[in-house]
Design a protein around this motif. Structure first.
Motif, PDB file in Angstrom:
ATOM      1  N   ASN A  19       0.713  -1.153  -0.080  1.00  0.00           N
ATOM      2  CA  ASN A  19       0.082  -0.045  -0.095  1.00  0.00           C
ATOM      3  C   ASN A  19       0.802   1.267  -0.021  1.00  0.00           C
ATOM      4  O   ASN A  19       0.642   2.250  -0.744  1.00  0.00           O
ATOM      5  CB  ASN A  19      -0.836   0.119   1.156  1.00  0.00           C
ATOM      6  CG  ASN A  19      -1.741  -0.887   1.525  1.00  0.00           C
ATOM      7  OD1 ASN A  19      -1.869  -1.718   2.431  1.00  0.00           O
ATOM      8  ND2 ASN A  19      -2.562  -1.316   0.217  1.00  0.00           N
ATOM      9  N   ILE A 184       3.905  -4.751  -5.325  1.00  0.00           N
ATOM     10  CA  ILE A 184       4.636  -5.515  -4.475  1.00  0.00           C
ATOM     11  C   ILE A 184       4.044  -6.736  -4.248  1.00  0.00           C
ATOM     12  O   ILE A 184       3.119  -6.773  -4.080  1.00  0.00           O
ATOM     13  CB  ILE A 184       4.953  -4.521  -3.106  1.00  0.00           C
ATOM     14  CG1 ILE A 184       5.585  -3.136  -3.374  1.00  0.00           C
ATOM     15  CG2 ILE A 184       5.825  -5.398  -2.321  1.00  0.00           C
ATOM     16  CD1 ILE A 184       6.792  -3.291  -4.300  1.00  0.00           C
ATOM     17  N   MET A 194       1.321  -8.735  -2.578  1.00  0.00           N
ATOM     18  CA  MET A 194       1.181  -8.384  -1.068  1.00  0.00           C
ATOM     19  C   MET A 194       0.023  -7.829  -0.597  1.00  0.00           C
ATOM     20  O   MET A 194      -0.571  -6.851  -1.000  1.00  0.00           O
ATOM     21  CB  MET A 194       2.541  -7.469  -0.692  1.00  0.00           C
ATOM     22  CG  MET A 194       2.636  -7.413   0.715  1.00  0.00           C
ATOM     23  SD  MET A 194       3.964  -6.417   1.453  1.00  0.00           S
ATOM     24  CE  MET A 194       5.423  -7.424   0.945  1.00  0.00           C
TER      25      MET A 194
HETATM   26  P1  AMP Z   1      -6.289  -2.414  -0.803  1.00  0.00           P
HETATM   27  O1  AMP Z   1      -5.307  -2.472   0.403  1.00  0.00           O
HETATM   28  O2  AMP Z   1      -6.040  -3.705  -1.657  1.00  0.00           O
HETATM   29  O3  AMP Z   1      -7.662  -2.064  -0.757  1.00  0.00           O
HETATM   30  O4  AMP Z   1      -5.465  -1.302  -1.769  1.00  0.00           O
HETATM   31  C1  AMP Z   1      -5.413   0.196  -1.400  1.00  0.00           C
HETATM   32  C2  AMP Z   1      -4.450   0.498  -2.289  1.00  0.00           C
HETATM   33  O5  AMP Z   1      -2.996   0.279  -2.398  1.00  0.00           O
HETATM   34  C3  AMP Z   1      -4.821   0.629  -3.910  1.00  0.00           C
HETATM   35  O6  AMP Z   1      -4.735   1.652  -4.525  1.00  0.00           O
HETATM   36  C4  AMP Z   1      -3.822  -0.440  -4.427  1.00  0.00           C
HETATM   37  O7  AMP Z   1      -3.301  -0.320  -5.956  1.00  0.00           O
HETATM   38  C5  AMP Z   1      -2.452  -0.455  -3.453  1.00  0.00           C
HETATM   39  N1  AMP Z   1      -1.915  -1.719  -3.243  1.00  0.00           N
HETATM   40  C6  AMP Z   1      -2.279  -2.610  -2.348  1.00  0.00           C
HETATM   41  N2  AMP Z   1      -1.621  -3.663  -2.308  1.00  0.00           N
HETATM   42  C7  AMP Z   1      -0.402  -3.444  -3.123  1.00  0.00           C
HETATM   43  C8  AMP Z   1       0.717  -3.888  -3.621  1.00  0.00           C
HETATM   44  N3  AMP Z   1       1.004  -5.181  -3.047  1.00  0.00           N
HETATM   45  N4  AMP Z   1       1.506  -3.335  -4.424  1.00  0.00           N
HETATM   46  C9  AMP Z   1       1.295  -2.239  -4.707  1.00  0.00           C
HETATM   47  N5  AMP Z   1       0.115  -1.543  -4.347  1.00  0.00           N
HETATM   48  C10 AMP Z   1      -0.850  -2.149  -3.658  1.00  0.00           C
END
Ligand code: AMP
Ligand code: TRP
Length: 328
Positions: A19, A184, A194
């Motif tokens: 994130n 990531i 991740m």
């Molecule tokens: P989430 O936690 O899946 O709701 O994601 C929240 C934000 O973090 C979103 O904009 C995702 O694109 C970004 N995000 C979540 N996991 C990753 C990751 N492993 N690598 C890069 N960005 C991430």
């Protein structure tokens, strides 16, 4: 006048290094360019079952963590969704102008309701609450992940229909699809993202993890038997992921990282990656502790709440009147 950008974050689980690298950096860019609003969508979180104590702890913790990562309270209005009673009222008025068919066609609703037969009606009406968040703040742009794009489009449809029926009321918001940036991967299963919701903790680094544990997680990350630090996501997903992490946190290019470690073994490389991650997290954690234990955070949230109430109350009164609710 600067355009207004607004985004909501659900307070579920501690955010990960993914994130931080993938999303928070972009939010920090937005705060320079736009009139920026960020809120904690705690009412959205309860569409599925939550432990009340955990939920409440997560709310302020998430605010403090975003601030520790560089979200500047001077450049953003930060508030908690449930601190403003007008939003749920506005959501109700919008619900009565939204069709069951539209809501039951939403992809997220279809997915989540399939997973649990005892889903709540909040899971169905969730996008209308989201439309209320957006429309009642006179929002121009809504940065969201691709999974939320459909909900922002529904907010547009609701606004257009409402304006037609009751007269010009809402601005028509536009989604900004967050650039995917660097993705990531899980340290143990580098073919998987991740993720906050991952069951296996070993492959996921959370921003508030104990720093010794963080180091261990990196040292035991899955690699390969080739022993060259080279970026190749197909054949060397584990090493490529560590290169990505190192490159993002040091602002060095992939090429620079490869050449820096061309004579290193994996042990040395991992140690260097761990040093950088621990450095960044230690800084974030120090700031986090200062913020969460200080009184500034309540001041910021009170200020955000008042601004959120002030703007949405105007919409609330106007809507009540156009719809015909209340006294003359
Ligand atoms: P989430 O936690 O899946 O709701 O994601 C929240 C934000 O973090 C979103 O904009 C995702 O694109 C970004 N995000 C979540 N996991 C990753 C990751 N492993 N690598 C890069 N960005 C991430
Ligand atoms: N539904 C969004 C999510 O789960 C959170 C959210 C709630 C939101 N209200 C919003 C995002 C308004 C943008 C605008 O990620």
């Amino acid at each position: 006048m600067k355009k207004r950008v607004l985004t909501g974050l659900q307070p579920t689980g501690v955010i990960t290094l993914g994130n931080y690298i993938g999303a928070i950096k972009q939010m920090i860019e937005f705060q320079e360019e736009y009139d920026s609003y960020i809120f904690i969508a705690d009412m959205h979180a309860i569409t599925i079952n939550q432990d009340p104590i955990e939920l409440r702890n997560n709310i302020k913790s998430l605010v403090a963590l975003y601030m520790a990562c560089g979200i500047d309270f001077n450049k953003n209005t930060i508030y908690i969704q449930s601190d403003n009673p007008y939003i749920a009222n506005i959501s109700w008025m919008l619900e009565c102008n939204t069709y069951y068919g539209e809501l039951s066609r939403m992809t997220q609703f279809k997915d989540k309701s399939k997973k649990n037969a005892n889903f709540t009606s909040g899971l169905l009406t969730y996008p209308v609450l989201m439309a209320a968040d957006i429309l009642a703040m006179d929002t121009d742009y809504v940065p969201v992940g691709i999974d939320q794009k459909q909900h922002v489009e529904l907010a547009r449809d609701i606004a257009i229909r409402y304006n037609k029926k009751y007269g010009e009321t809402f601005k028509i918001p536009e989604p900004i699809i967050k650039s995917t940036g660097t993705k990531i991967m899980d340290l143990q299963y580098p073919d998987k993202k991740m993720s906050k919701s991952s069951e296996n903790q070993k492959g996921v680094i959370r921003l508030l993890d104990d720093l010794n544990v963080v180091r261990k997680k990196i040292m035991s990350a899955t690699t390969d038997s080739e022993m060259v630090v080279k970026f190749d996501t197909v054949n060397k997903p584990g090493i490529s992921n560590l290169i990505n992490i190192y490159s993002s946190l040091t602002n060095k290019s992939i090429k620079e990282v490869e050449s820096e470690f061309k004579d290193s073994n994996y042990g040395n490389f991992k140690t260097k990656v761990a040093d950088v991650v621990v450095d960044v997290l230690s800084d974030i954690q120090n700031k986090y502790n200062e913020i969460i234990n200080g009184d500034k955070i309540d001041e910021i949230l009170d200020h955000g709440m008042l601004k959120n109430i002030e703007i949405s109350k105007v919409f609330y009164e106007k809507m009540k009147k156009s719809i015909g609710l209340g006294r003359k």
